[in-house]
Design a protein around this motif. Structure first.
Motif, PDB file in Angstrom:
ATOM      1  N   TYR A 162       0.828  -1.207   0.000  1.00 59.50           N
ATOM      2  CA  TYR A 162       0.000   0.000   0.000  1.00 59.50           C
ATOM      3  C   TYR A 162       0.865   1.259   0.000  1.00 59.50           C
ATOM      4  CZ  TYR A 162      -4.747  -1.874   0.773  1.00 59.50           C
ATOM      5  OH  TYR A 162      -5.965  -2.468   0.638  1.00 59.50           O
ATOM      6  N   GLY A 163       1.904   1.264   0.834  1.00 59.28           N
ATOM      7  CA  GLY A 163       2.740   2.450   0.954  1.00 59.28           C
ATOM      8  C   GLY A 163       3.462   2.800  -0.333  1.00 59.28           C
ATOM      9  N   TYR A 164       4.076   1.806  -0.972  1.00 62.13           N
ATOM     10  CA  TYR A 164       4.859   2.075  -2.181  1.00 62.13           C
ATOM     11  C   TYR A 164       3.977   2.306  -3.405  1.00 62.13           C
ATOM     12  CZ  TYR A 164       9.242   1.216   0.208  1.00 62.13           C
ATOM     13  OH  TYR A 164      10.318   1.321   1.050  1.00 62.13           O
ATOM     14  N   ASP A 165       2.689   2.125  -3.271  1.00 56.74           N
ATOM     15  CA  ASP A 165       1.765   2.423  -4.363  1.00 56.74           C
ATOM     16  C   ASP A 165       1.930   3.856  -4.858  1.00 56.74           C
ATOM     17  OD1 ASP A 165      -0.653   1.959  -6.001  1.00 56.74           O
ATOM     18  OD2 ASP A 165      -1.580   3.372  -4.624  1.00 56.74           O
ATOM     19  N   TYR A 166       2.219   4.785  -3.959  1.00 50.59           N
ATOM     20  CA  TYR A 166       2.344   6.193  -4.330  1.00 50.59           C
ATOM     21  C   TYR A 166       3.664   6.506  -5.035  1.00 50.59           C
ATOM     22  CZ  TYR A 166      -1.768   7.117  -1.482  1.00 50.59           C
ATOM     23  OH  TYR A 166      -3.042   7.126  -0.977  1.00 50.59           O
ATOM     24  N   TYR A 167       4.564   5.547  -5.086  1.00 50.10           N
ATOM     25  CA  TYR A 167       5.867   5.753  -5.724  1.00 50.10           C
ATOM     26  C   TYR A 167       5.838   5.363  -7.205  1.00 50.10           C
ATOM     27  CZ  TYR A 167       8.074   6.122  -1.044  1.00 50.10           C
ATOM     28  OH  TYR A 167       8.437   6.508   0.224  1.00 50.10           O
ATOM     29  N   VAL A 168       4.751   4.744  -7.648  1.00 49.02           N
ATOM     30  CA  VAL A 168       4.688   4.175  -8.995  1.00 49.02           C
ATOM     31  C   VAL A 168       4.357   5.249 -10.028  1.00 49.02           C
ATOM     32  CG1 VAL A 168       3.641   2.406 -10.436  1.00 49.02           C
ATOM     33  CG2 VAL A 168       3.923   2.001  -7.984  1.00 49.02           C
ATOM     34  N   ASP A 169       5.175   5.318 -11.073  1.00 47.18           N
ATOM     35  CA  ASP A 169       4.967   6.314 -12.119  1.00 47.18           C
ATOM     36  C   ASP A 169       3.727   6.002 -12.966  1.00 47.18           C
ATOM     37  OD1 ASP A 169       7.196   7.784 -11.385  1.00 47.18           O
ATOM     38  OD2 ASP A 169       8.539   6.657 -12.706  1.00 47.18           O
ATOM     39  N   LYS A 170       3.174   7.052 -13.548  1.00 42.08           N
ATOM     40  CA  LYS A 170       1.940   6.948 -14.329  1.00 42.08           C
ATOM     41  C   LYS A 170       2.038   5.909 -15.437  1.00 42.08           C
ATOM     42  CE  LYS A 170      -1.120   9.790 -17.218  1.00 42.08           C
ATOM     43  NZ  LYS A 170      -1.341  11.157 -17.765  1.00 42.08           N
ATOM     44  N   GLY A 171       3.187   5.830 -16.098  1.00 39.06           N
ATOM     45  CA  GLY A 171       3.334   4.961 -17.258  1.00 39.06           C
ATOM     46  C   GLY A 171       3.108   3.492 -17.011  1.00 39.06           C
ATOM     47  N   TRP A 172       3.308   3.041 -15.768  1.00 41.30           N
ATOM     48  CA  TRP A 172       3.101   1.608 -15.490  1.00 41.30           C
ATOM     49  C   TRP A 172       2.292   1.362 -14.222  1.00 41.30           C
ATOM     50  CZ3 TRP A 172       5.914  -0.822 -11.348  1.00 41.30           C
ATOM     51  CH2 TRP A 172       6.889  -0.022 -10.739  1.00 41.30           C
ATOM     52  N   ARG A 173       1.510   2.365 -13.851  1.00 40.36           N
ATOM     53  CA  ARG A 173       0.693   2.221 -12.641  1.00 40.36           C
ATOM     54  C   ARG A 173      -0.340   1.091 -12.784  1.00 40.36           C
ATOM     55  NH1 ARG A 173      -1.199   7.692 -11.313  1.00 40.36           N
ATOM     56  NH2 ARG A 173       1.008   7.982 -10.795  1.00 40.36           N
ATOM     57  N   ALA A 174      -0.811   0.882 -14.005  1.00 38.27           N
ATOM     58  CA  ALA A 174      -1.804  -0.179 -14.226  1.00 38.27           C
ATOM     59  C   ALA A 174      -1.227  -1.566 -13.980  1.00 38.27           C
ATOM     60  CB  ALA A 174      -2.342  -0.091 -15.656  1.00 38.27           C
ATOM     61  N   ASP A 175       0.095  -1.690 -14.006  1.00 37.59           N
ATOM     62  CA  ASP A 175       0.740  -2.975 -13.769  1.00 37.59           C
ATOM     63  C   ASP A 175       0.952  -3.269 -12.297  1.00 37.59           C
ATOM     64  OD1 ASP A 175       1.002  -3.411 -16.526  1.00 37.59           O
ATOM     65  OD2 ASP A 175       2.861  -2.251 -16.587  1.00 37.59           O
ATOM     66  N   TRP A 176       0.771  -2.271 -11.463  1.00 42.75           N
ATOM     67  CA  TRP A 176       1.055  -2.403 -10.033  1.00 42.75           C
ATOM     68  C   TRP A 176       0.087  -3.368  -9.358  1.00 42.75           C
ATOM     69  CZ3 TRP A 176       5.165  -1.459  -7.376  1.00 42.75           C
ATOM     70  CH2 TRP A 176       5.116  -1.333  -5.989  1.00 42.75           C
ATOM     71  N   ILE A 177       0.442  -3.808  -8.191  1.00 39.40           N
ATOM     72  CA  ILE A 177      -0.346  -4.819  -7.486  1.00 39.40           C
ATOM     73  C   ILE A 177      -1.662  -4.248  -6.958  1.00 39.40           C
ATOM     74  CG2 ILE A 177      -0.350  -6.478  -5.605  1.00 39.40           C
ATOM     75  CD1 ILE A 177       2.712  -6.239  -5.655  1.00 39.40           C
ATOM     76  N   ASP A 178      -2.719  -4.958  -7.216  1.00 38.97           N
ATOM     77  CA  ASP A 178      -4.027  -4.647  -6.652  1.00 38.97           C
ATOM     78  C   ASP A 178      -4.075  -5.333  -5.284  1.00 38.97           C
ATOM     79  OD1 ASP A 178      -6.652  -4.478  -5.920  1.00 38.97           O
ATOM     80  OD2 ASP A 178      -7.458  -5.155  -7.829  1.00 38.97           O
ATOM     81  N   GLY A 186      -3.617  13.691 -11.218  1.00 42.55           N
ATOM     82  CA  GLY A 186      -2.528  14.617 -11.477  1.00 42.55           C
ATOM     83  C   GLY A 186      -1.610  14.764 -10.273  1.00 42.55           C
ATOM     84  N   GLU A 187      -2.199  14.796  -9.089  1.00 42.95           N
ATOM     85  CA  GLU A 187      -1.396  14.892  -7.870  1.00 42.95           C
ATOM     86  C   GLU A 187      -0.599  13.611  -7.633  1.00 42.95           C
ATOM     87  OE1 GLU A 187      -3.872  17.984  -5.025  1.00 42.95           O
ATOM     88  OE2 GLU A 187      -4.582  15.901  -5.185  1.00 42.95           O
ATOM     89  N   ARG A 188      -1.196  12.471  -7.951  1.00 46.34           N
ATOM     90  CA  ARG A 188      -0.472  11.198  -7.819  1.00 46.34           C
ATOM     91  C   ARG A 188       0.736  11.191  -8.747  1.00 46.34           C
ATOM     92  NH1 ARG A 188      -2.947   6.924  -5.327  1.00 46.34           N
ATOM     93  NH2 ARG A 188      -1.611   5.524  -6.520  1.00 46.34           N
ATOM     94  N   ASP A 189       0.543  11.668  -9.979  1.00 50.33           N
ATOM     95  CA  ASP A 189       1.655  11.735 -10.931  1.00 50.33           C
ATOM     96  C   ASP A 189       2.757  12.651 -10.398  1.00 50.33           C
ATOM     97  OD1 ASP A 189       0.049  10.170 -12.535  1.00 50.33           O
ATOM     98  OD2 ASP A 189      -0.574  11.820 -13.850  1.00 50.33           O
ATOM     99  N   GLN A 190       2.337  13.770  -9.839  1.00 48.36           N
ATOM    100  CA  GLN A 190       3.301  14.741  -9.308  1.00 48.36           C
ATOM    101  C   GLN A 190       4.128  14.138  -8.172  1.00 48.36           C
ATOM    102  OE1 GLN A 190       1.481  18.476  -8.106  1.00 48.36           O
ATOM    103  NE2 GLN A 190       3.161  18.955  -6.706  1.00 48.36           N
ATOM    104  N   VAL A 191       3.474  13.403  -7.276  1.00 48.35           N
ATOM    105  CA  VAL A 191       4.167  12.798  -6.134  1.00 48.35           C
ATOM    106  C   VAL A 191       5.148  11.721  -6.613  1.00 48.35           C
ATOM    107  CG1 VAL A 191       3.858  11.354  -4.080  1.00 48.35           C
ATOM    108  CG2 VAL A 191       2.352  13.314  -4.476  1.00 48.35           C
ATOM    109  N   ALA A 192       4.691  10.876  -7.529  1.00 45.24           N
ATOM    110  CA  ALA A 192       5.553   9.810  -8.036  1.00 45.24           C
ATOM    111  C   ALA A 192       6.771  10.378  -8.759  1.00 45.24           C
ATOM    112  CB  ALA A 192       4.770   8.890  -8.969  1.00 45.24           C
TER     113      ALA A 192
END
Length: 406
Positions: free
Chosen positions: A226-242, A308-314
């Motif tokens: 859950y924590g590292y979810d915010y570190y994932v860049d927009k380009g591959w966020r869809a690949d991240w773990i659900d 947009g804010e998620r992208d900015q943080v990542a």
């Protein structure tokens, strides 16, 4: 004929790094009942939240701070849930403490994104973690089962086999994410830590100590994802773990354990030893009504985060060298030795969830900071996570919006 001196000799293997040694735990002379430990944790959380709100650099409206406030929202909810479960003496107490410990891990990772070194927040975060560790390892059904002792039952063996298979599958998912995270030092660091913990469960022996340690370690794994979810860049966020989808099966194992393992509620009134260095007393004077008010405010406050804010943080953490790890020796870290409490896989009385990390350091002959994986490769397996989008967990685990788990 080539002389021996002219022959090419194989490159000598570098000497292994000395293994880090943890000092043995010693009782501080202080003790706490379950209620006292929970009250101490709630006070530490109130002090943490109060200090954070007084710090203008931690404004909840600032995008890089929002993940931290999302996790405090969840924490307030789980502490409230634990208090009610303890008062009613029902299983919700055990589930809430497990969820709170997972949320604690998420909060500590999200804290790194703020870039803050607010010592009051950091120290109270550590004290909160210590109280949760005591509750989880001394006033839980796992603690009662450990005290009972004996071999694993057939049902426990079957459930442990499920956990091992689930973590093996998670390791496979993590491998597919490794290449995507190579340029992100903080995320690669986190994925490697998650993979090592999953591997610890996957390769654990079929013993009672290992089974109970695995149940504790799942708290960390879930919180890390859950924590590292915010570190994932927009380009591959869809690949991240659900996370809800991946943790559904292992949460089912834990839910079954809690439902079937008996517990004598008189145990919550038996004081447990507090180890030296794991005290959680808060010196600041905060009244019970103020603690309730702070907890309620944290639980009810809406924290909205746009894409947009998620992208900015990542993107921001990619470029920030300070956001690289959550190690206990960092001056901006909430990590604490108590985070590993209960993870005694080999039954030697010492917490050893990080033993494989220490061994990896010793085996990492090239002197880099990658760390070898326990599966024999040097890929620093990564992890997967899901968005903190507030979607409900179907498995009874935490929502990432702080919503109650059933």
């Amino acid at each position: 004929m080539t002389s021996p001196a002219a022959q090419t000799s194989p490159k000598p293997k570098s000497s292994p790094k000395p293994k880090k040694q943890k000092a043995p735990k010693t009782p501080s002379g202080k003790k706490a009942t379950a209620k006292q430990a929970l009250d101490g944790g709630r006070k530490a959380f109130a002090a943490l939240t109060k200090a954070a709100r007084a710090d203008k650099s931690l404004d909840p409206k600032t995008p890089k701070n929002k993940p931290f406030w999302v996790s405090t929202k969840k924490m307030g909810q789980q502490l409230n849930r634990a208090q009610k479960g303890l008062a009613a003496k029902n299983d919700d107490f055990f589930k809430a403490i497990g969820d709170a410990r997972s949320t604690e891990q998420q909060m500590k990772i999200n804290w790194q994104l703020t870039g803050s070194k607010n010592n009051q927040v950091i120290e109270n975060g550590k004290k909160l973690g210590r109280s949760l560790a005591l509750l989880r390892t001394d006033f839980s059904k796992e603690a009662a089962r450990k005290k009972k002792g004996g071999d694993l039952t057939q049902a426990e063996k079957q459930q442990f086999a499920k956990l091992k298979a689930q973590q093996t599958a998670l390791l496979g998912k993590i491998k597919t994410l490794e290449a995507k995270a190579k340029e992100d030092k903080a995320l690669a660091h986190g994925l490697g830590k998650i993979a090592k913990r999953a591997n610890k469960i996957a390769k654990a022996p079929d013993t009672l100590d290992a089974y109970l340690a695995a149940l504790y370690l799942l708290d960390q794994i879930e919180g890390m994802i859950y924590g590292y979810d915010y570190y994932v860049d927009k380009g591959w966020r869809a690949d991240w773990i659900d996370v809800p989808a991946w943790s559904r099966d292992w949460d089912a194992v834990y839910t079954d354990f809690v439902a079937t393992e008996p517990y004598e509620w008189v145990l919550v009134d038996n004081p447990a030893d507090i180890d030296t260095g794991e005290e959680f007393e808060v010196a600041e004077m905060i009244s019970d009504p103020e603690i309730d008010a702070i907890e309620d405010a944290a639980e009810s406050e809406p924290i909205d985060m746009s894409e947009g804010e998620r992208d900015q943080v990542a993107e921001g953490q990619d470029a920030d060298p300070a956001v690289e790890s959550d190690d206990t020796d960092d001056d901006d870290s909430m990590e604490d030795d108590s985070d590993d409490d209960g993870e005694d896989f080999d039954g030697d009385g010492e917490d050893d969830a990080d033993d494989e990390e220490e061994a990896d350091d010793a085996d990492d002959d090239d002197g880099d900071d990658e760390g070898d994986d326990d599966d024999g490769d040097d890929d620093g397996d990564d992890d997967d996570g899901n968005d903190d989008d507030g979607s409900d967990d179907d498995d009874g685990g935490d929502d990432d919006d702080g919503g109650d788990d059933e």
